[in-house]
Design an enzyme around this catalytic site. Structure first.
Site, mmCIF file in Angstrom:
data_model
loop_
_atom_site.group_PDB
_atom_site.id
_atom_site.type_symbol
_atom_site.label_atom_id
_atom_site.label_comp_id
_atom_site.label_asym_id
_atom_site.label_seq_id
_atom_site.Cartn_x
_atom_site.Cartn_y
_atom_site.Cartn_z
ATOM 1 N N GLN A 78 -69.185 -15.010 -52.867
ATOM 2 C CA GLN A 78 -69.725 -14.121 -53.895
ATOM 3 C C GLN A 78 -68.853 -14.217 -55.139
ATOM 4 O O GLN A 78 -67.655 -13.959 -55.093
ATOM 5 C CB GLN A 78 -69.742 -12.686 -53.354
ATOM 6 C CG GLN A 78 -70.214 -11.649 -54.338
ATOM 7 C CD GLN A 78 -70.423 -10.289 -53.681
ATOM 8 O OE1 GLN A 78 -71.537 -9.907 -53.394
ATOM 9 N NE2 GLN A 78 -69.349 -9.555 -53.452
ATOM 10 N N HIS A 123 -73.944 -16.307 -55.112
ATOM 11 C CA HIS A 123 -74.435 -14.944 -55.318
ATOM 12 C C HIS A 123 -74.765 -14.727 -56.799
ATOM 13 O O HIS A 123 -75.879 -14.456 -57.166
ATOM 14 C CB HIS A 123 -73.442 -13.895 -54.813
ATOM 15 C CG HIS A 123 -73.925 -12.486 -54.944
ATOM 16 N ND1 HIS A 123 -73.827 -11.742 -56.114
ATOM 17 C CD2 HIS A 123 -74.505 -11.651 -54.052
ATOM 18 C CE1 HIS A 123 -74.331 -10.541 -55.939
ATOM 19 N NE2 HIS A 123 -74.752 -10.457 -54.698
ATOM 20 N N ASP A 180 -78.544 -13.796 -55.927
ATOM 21 C CA ASP A 180 -79.031 -12.420 -55.803
ATOM 22 C C ASP A 180 -79.457 -11.955 -57.184
ATOM 23 O O ASP A 180 -78.635 -11.870 -58.102
ATOM 24 C CB ASP A 180 -77.927 -11.520 -55.246
ATOM 25 C CG ASP A 180 -78.430 -10.117 -54.909
ATOM 26 O OD1 ASP A 180 -79.568 -9.783 -55.271
ATOM 27 O OD2 ASP A 180 -77.681 -9.354 -54.272
ATOM 28 N N GLU A 229 -82.345 -13.875 -53.216
ATOM 29 C CA GLU A 229 -82.240 -12.544 -52.622
ATOM 30 C C GLU A 229 -82.834 -11.497 -53.551
ATOM 31 O O GLU A 229 -82.560 -11.491 -54.749
ATOM 32 C CB GLU A 229 -80.762 -12.230 -52.342
ATOM 33 C CG GLU A 229 -80.526 -10.892 -51.682
ATOM 34 C CD GLU A 229 -79.067 -10.674 -51.324
ATOM 35 O OE1 GLU A 229 -78.710 -9.508 -51.050
ATOM 36 O OE2 GLU A 229 -78.284 -11.638 -51.310
ATOM 37 N N ASP A 270 -83.238 -7.454 -49.252
ATOM 38 C CA ASP A 270 -81.977 -6.716 -49.366
ATOM 39 C C ASP A 270 -82.289 -5.230 -49.532
ATOM 40 O O ASP A 270 -82.236 -4.472 -48.574
ATOM 41 C CB ASP A 270 -81.159 -7.250 -50.542
ATOM 42 C CG ASP A 270 -79.853 -6.496 -50.741
ATOM 43 O OD1 ASP A 270 -79.449 -5.734 -49.840
ATOM 44 O OD2 ASP A 270 -79.216 -6.660 -51.810
ATOM 45 N N GLN A 302 -80.881 -9.525 -45.374
ATOM 46 C CA GLN A 302 -79.461 -9.177 -45.425
ATOM 47 C C GLN A 302 -79.223 -7.934 -44.570
ATOM 48 O O GLN A 302 -79.860 -6.900 -44.770
ATOM 49 C CB GLN A 302 -78.951 -8.904 -46.833
ATOM 50 C CG GLN A 302 -77.455 -8.612 -46.754
ATOM 51 C CD GLN A 302 -76.768 -8.294 -48.057
ATOM 52 O OE1 GLN A 302 -75.596 -7.959 -48.041
ATOM 53 N NE2 GLN A 302 -77.445 -8.387 -49.173
ATOM 54 N N LYS A 353 -76.932 -5.393 -44.412
ATOM 55 C CA LYS A 353 -75.868 -4.833 -45.255
ATOM 56 C C LYS A 353 -75.153 -3.785 -44.427
ATOM 57 O O LYS A 353 -75.554 -2.619 -44.367
ATOM 58 C CB LYS A 353 -76.460 -4.263 -46.541
ATOM 59 C CG LYS A 353 -75.416 -3.930 -47.586
ATOM 60 C CD LYS A 353 -76.016 -3.806 -48.972
ATOM 61 C CE LYS A 353 -76.041 -5.129 -49.698
ATOM 62 N NZ LYS A 353 -76.458 -5.006 -51.108
#
Length: 413
Positions: free
Chosen positions: A174, A196, A239, A274, A308, A330, A332
């Site tokens: 990321q 990311h 993302d 994402e 997400d 994802q 999370k």
């Protein structure tokens, strides 16, 4: 029998910030490391606030102290998530209200103790998921201690009767706001999935996706320039926080058009997007992402769509996977609360042929990252986030080294 004798909690910090996503989307401007403007999301007094954590320490009857960290995500309080917590208050609640219920608890079975603790937490806490996240990490540590091998991954494998051996999984880097410098670091360290890129404002997407297309073209060229061998072909994972859909004015066809151009820009690299759009609720998100995925597949696109936002519980993840709405979800981990929920959600994804992305947040801690790394190693996730923090190097160090330690110890025992 080893039991919990005492529960201690200490306020701490996370590895990044809690950011008011609603305020940022509404136009709050960056000012160095800060944001100007007023907070919008309840619980925030500023658009950007230091992330917080709470360390939970379980003093066991044999003297061992098992540890875990409560944490929440960077964009807390939106997308169906619970409000941000305040560490001092949460630590006091754990010691005063939860501790009496855990005193004397047998910690041999992680799954049983975690479910028991979650039930109590649900009844008495506002920050339910953050509290359960940290407490369950400590309970997993305790179960691994009682088992004698101190391998949290082995506890998971045994209790969920996972037949596949513990194994390394691809780590996902990321970049944070350092979308260029941190990409160079990832290439030099041969990170398998990246970067990311934190595409969290419309200007980073650009009109009709033009700015993001330029970035992905640069990314492809930079990989070719810096890699030391042609066999390094990382997956490009971006993302976009729903902003491709926003740039397309909510049109599925226009969103698919932008994604197809991004796929062309990625060249030989597999592309994963994402949260390409945000439909405003869980059920609407499932419908919209399913529509987008079908549209892309009909066009012959191989881009993987990742859910997400709105996939915040094991039930949510199940519904996304069951509907075939996405290629990946994802997980999370702070959003799912107790770690047993993340494990269940990952295994559910496997059952439906959906790739589980073991995520989390830049705002958590080294302790929580190490605990969830054990989940990834035990459950065979598609990819696992390098966390915490936004500097990349530190999170990659923590996750990679924990994975390496776990696998070497498991091999040696």
């Amino acid at each position: 029998m080893i039991t919990i004798q005492k529960v201690i909690a200490s306020p701490g910090v996370g590895s990044f910030f809690f950011d008011d996503q609603a305020a940022i989307k509404a136009g709050a401007q960056r000012d160095g490391a800060a944001y100007t403007g007023k907070a919008i999301t309840p619980g925030f007094s500023a658009v950007r606030e230091p992330s917080e954590s709470v360390s939970v320490m379980l003093v066991l009857s044999d003297g061992y102290i098992a540890k875990g960290d409560c944490a929440s995500v960077q964009y807390t309080g939106v997308g169906g998530r619970e409000p941000r917590f305040h560490a001092g208050q949460l630590a006091a609640q754990i010691e005063q209200r939860l501790a009496p219920h855990l005193s004397g608890l047998d910690v041999r079975s992680f799954r049983e103790s975690a479910m028991f603790a979650e039930q109590i937490i649900d009844e008495i806490f506002v920050a339910k998921r953050a509290a359960a996240y940290g407490v369950s990490q400590a309970l997993l540590d305790a179960a691994a201690h009682v088992a004698g091998h101190h391998l949290m991954a082995q506890v998971i494998k045994d209790e969920w009767q996972i037949e596949k051996p513990l194994a390394a999984v691809p780590i996902y880097g990321q970049s944070g706001d350092e979308r260029y410098t941190n990409v160079d670091k990832m290439i030099l360290k041969r990170v398998p999935v990246m970067p990311h890129a934190l595409i969290n404002t419309l200007d980073l997407v650009g009109a009709d996706g033009a700015a993001l297309e330029v970035y992905i073209n640069w990314l492809r060229a930079r990989i070719a320039q810096l890699r030391t061998s042609d066999d390094y072909q990382p997956v490009i994972h971006i993302d976009v926080y729903g902003l491709i859909g926003a740039a397309a004015n909510g049109s599925i066809e226009a969103t698919a058009n932008i994604i197809e151009r991004l796929e062309s820009a990625a060249g030989p690299h597999e592309l994963r997007i994402e949260h390409p759009l945000d439909a405003g609720s869980r059920d609407a998100q499932i419908d919209a992402l399913g529509n987008l995925r079908r549209t892309l597949k009909k066009r012959g696109s191989k881009v993987a769509i990742i859910a997400d936002e709105w996939a915040n519980t094991a039930e949510d993840v199940h519904l996304f996977a069951e509907a075939g709405a996405v290629d990946m979800v994802q997980i999370k981990t702070p959003d799912l609360g107790s770690l047993h929920n993340s494990i269940d959600a990952i295994l559910d994804c496997h059952r439906y042929g959906v790739g589980p992305v073991l995520g989390g947040t830049c705002a958590e801690t080294d302790l929580s990252a190490r605990a969830t790394t054990n989940i990834g190693v035990a459950t065979g996730v598609t990819q696992m986030l390098a966390k915490p923090g936004m500097g990349f190097d530190e999170g990659f160090n923590i996750v990679f080294n924990e994975m390496s330690r776990v696998l070497r110890v498991a091999q040696a025992l």
